[in-house]
Design a protein around this motif. Structure first.
Motif, PDB file in Angstrom:
ATOM      1  N   SER A   6       0.836  -1.200   0.000  1.00 30.66           N
ATOM      2  CA  SER A   6       0.000   0.000   0.000  1.00 30.66           C
ATOM      3  C   SER A   6       0.869   1.249   0.000  1.00 30.66           C
ATOM      4  CB  SER A   6      -0.935  -0.002   1.207  1.00 30.66           C
ATOM      5  OG  SER A   6      -1.847  -1.084   1.152  1.00 30.66           O
ATOM      6  N   ALA A   7       1.962   1.214   0.756  1.00 29.13           N
ATOM      7  CA  ALA A   7       2.897   2.346   0.730  1.00 29.13           C
ATOM      8  C   ALA A   7       3.435   2.550  -0.678  1.00 29.13           C
ATOM      9  CB  ALA A   7       4.046   2.100   1.712  1.00 29.13           C
ATOM     10  N   LEU A  56       2.442   7.072   6.514  1.00 32.11           N
ATOM     11  CA  LEU A  56       1.736   6.318   7.547  1.00 32.11           C
ATOM     12  C   LEU A  56       1.867   4.815   7.325  1.00 32.11           C
ATOM     13  CD1 LEU A  56      -1.513   8.466   7.842  1.00 32.11           C
ATOM     14  CD2 LEU A  56       0.356   8.337   9.503  1.00 32.11           C
ATOM     15  N   TYR A  57       1.786   4.381   6.072  1.00 33.32           N
ATOM     16  CA  TYR A  57       1.969   2.957   5.779  1.00 33.32           C
ATOM     17  C   TYR A  57       3.420   2.525   6.018  1.00 33.32           C
ATOM     18  CZ  TYR A  57      -2.663   1.947   3.859  1.00 33.32           C
ATOM     19  OH  TYR A  57      -4.017   1.720   3.712  1.00 33.32           O
ATOM     20  N   VAL A  58       4.377   3.391   5.673  1.00 28.29           N
ATOM     21  CA  VAL A  58       5.789   3.083   5.944  1.00 28.29           C
ATOM     22  C   VAL A  58       5.995   2.893   7.438  1.00 28.29           C
ATOM     23  CG1 VAL A  58       8.132   4.015   5.902  1.00 28.29           C
ATOM     24  CG2 VAL A  58       6.675   4.218   3.877  1.00 28.29           C
ATOM     25  N   ASP A  59       5.379   3.746   8.236  1.00 21.56           N
ATOM     26  CA  ASP A  59       5.520   3.622   9.686  1.00 21.56           C
ATOM     27  C   ASP A  59       4.932   2.305  10.183  1.00 21.56           C
ATOM     28  OD1 ASP A  59       6.351   4.897  12.196  1.00 21.56           O
ATOM     29  OD2 ASP A  59       4.207   4.918  12.669  1.00 21.56           O
ATOM     30  N   ARG A  60       3.830   1.869   9.592  1.00 21.89           N
ATOM     31  CA  ARG A  60       3.227   0.581   9.954  1.00 21.89           C
ATOM     32  C   ARG A  60       4.187  -0.564   9.608  1.00 21.89           C
ATOM     33  NH1 ARG A  60      -0.152  -1.498  13.430  1.00 21.89           N
ATOM     34  NH2 ARG A  60      -1.374   0.417  13.139  1.00 21.89           N
ATOM     35  N   VAL A  61       4.839  -0.482   8.453  1.00 22.76           N
ATOM     36  CA  VAL A  61       5.812  -1.511   8.062  1.00 22.76           C
ATOM     37  C   VAL A  61       6.967  -1.538   9.051  1.00 22.76           C
ATOM     38  CG1 VAL A  61       7.432  -2.233   6.263  1.00 22.76           C
ATOM     39  CG2 VAL A  61       5.185  -1.341   5.630  1.00 22.76           C
ATOM     40  N   ARG A  62       7.477  -0.363   9.407  1.00 23.10           N
ATOM     41  CA  ARG A  62       8.600  -0.291  10.343  1.00 23.10           C
ATOM     42  C   ARG A  62       8.232  -0.888  11.699  1.00 23.10           C
ATOM     43  NH1 ARG A  62       9.472   2.643  14.426  1.00 23.10           N
ATOM     44  NH2 ARG A  62       7.795   4.110  13.954  1.00 23.10           N
ATOM     45  N   LYS A  63       7.036  -0.569  12.189  1.00 23.33           N
ATOM     46  CA  LYS A  63       6.630  -1.071  13.503  1.00 23.33           C
ATOM     47  C   LYS A  63       6.409  -2.584  13.496  1.00 23.33           C
ATOM     48  CE  LYS A  63       4.629   3.251  15.179  1.00 23.33           C
ATOM     49  NZ  LYS A  63       3.385   3.987  15.520  1.00 23.33           N
ATOM     50  N   SER A  64       6.202  -3.156  12.314  1.00 28.82           N
ATOM     51  CA  SER A  64       6.054  -4.616  12.239  1.00 28.82           C
ATOM     52  C   SER A  64       7.392  -5.325  12.405  1.00 28.82           C
ATOM     53  CB  SER A  64       5.445  -5.005  10.884  1.00 28.82           C
ATOM     54  OG  SER A  64       6.407  -4.927   9.838  1.00 28.82           O
TER      55      SER A  64
END
Length: 295
Positions: A165-166, A208-216
């Motif tokens: 999505s990012a 925001l999607y990049v941040d979600r990937v990083r937090k995973s």
């Protein structure tokens, strides 16, 4: 750079690098600095006992891939319906396994994240897949409207859908912007109000999607995504910070100038693990001399 290191001293240099990494790795500086206590490399004997992605997998990925044709994707991070990837000795060979209609699109996708998908060995491909990089097969199968329905940056539980999505929103950003200039304001300056708002929204949504990937935990591909996002928006300094982080986390394919390489080497030696999510995982497989010398 060596004069700077002498003036600062090793401890101060590591702290400075840790603070820089905190800015683009999304960690508090104190958390990143804690990584200085992590050994530069796992002891060889300890590494053999340390669980990696799958309990039975050898730490040496070249042993693991020797007789394997299809590599399993992480059970908790794959696109629905795509659970394995065909191991290949080059990117072109990997792409050749796709339907003909998808090959050129996949080739463009891989080029956007250079050198992430530059492989010369099946072990390099396995290393990427184990760390959550989207496979070429997943990219070819991904449809944003279908697969990301209900998967917002705030609640997306599948990091692979978040990563793709990012990519979708970064592509929208690139299409909306004129050629990158010296900075974000200059890039947006030639757009009308509606186009400027659309570009800014794509930039923010991708972030925001990049941040979600990083937090995973997939901090490396998050850095590749953010590198592309910042390049599109003309943020050269932020793009450079992502290049440094990728190299510091052990991806030896990232090309750096001498000063950047010195900082990356210092960070890798003193903070191997915590910000890079490397603990207990195989190191990046060495590439062939010919591959390393490519232009």
């Amino acid at each position: 750079m060596s004069a700077l290191m002498r003036r600062l001293g090793a401890g101060a240099l590591v702290a400075a690098i840790a603070a820089a990494v905190a800015g683009f790795a999304g960690r508090d500086a104190a958390d990143v600095a804690d990584a200085a206590s992590v050994p530069a490399r796992l002891d060889e004997r300890d590494a053999q006992r340390t669980p990696v992605s799958r309990a039975t997998r050898p730490v040496d990925l070249r042993d693991a891939v020797r007789d394997v044709a299809l590599w399993p994707l992480p059970a908790d991070a794959h696109l629905p319906g795509v659970t394995r990837s065909r191991l290949s000795s080059s990117l072109e060979d990997w792409i050749a396994g796709l339907p003909a209609a998808d090959q050129e699109r996949a080739r463009r996708y891989a080029a956007r994240y250079s050198p992430a998908y530059e492989i010369d060995d099946k072990a390099v491909q396995a290393w990427l897949l184990d760390r959550g990089f989207p496979s070429i097969e997943e990219f070819a199968a991904f449809d944003y409207a279908r697969d990301a329905a209900g998967c917002t940056p705030q609640n997306c539980a599948n990091p692979k859908i978040a990563a793709l999505s990012a990519d979708h929103f970064i592509a929208q950003l690139e299409q909306a912007l004129p050629p990158a200039g010296a900075g974000g304001d200059r890039v947006l300056g030639g757009l009308d109000d509606a186009a400027r708002r659309a570009a800014a929204q794509s930039y923010l949504q991708a972030g925001l999607y990049v941040d979600r990937v990083r937090k995973s935990g997939n901090v490396l591909f998050a850095a590749y995504l953010d590198l592309r996002r910042e390049q599109a928006f003309g943020h050269d300094a932020r793009a450079g910070a992502n290049r440094l982080f990728i190299a510091a986390c052990g991806d030896t394919r990232m090309r750096l100038d001498q000063g950047q390489a010195t900082l990356a080497a210092a960070l890798l030696q003193n903070a191997y693990g915590s910000p890079c999510n490397n603990v207990g995982k195989p190191a990046f497989p060495s590439v062939s001399p010919a591959f390393a010398a490519r232009p």
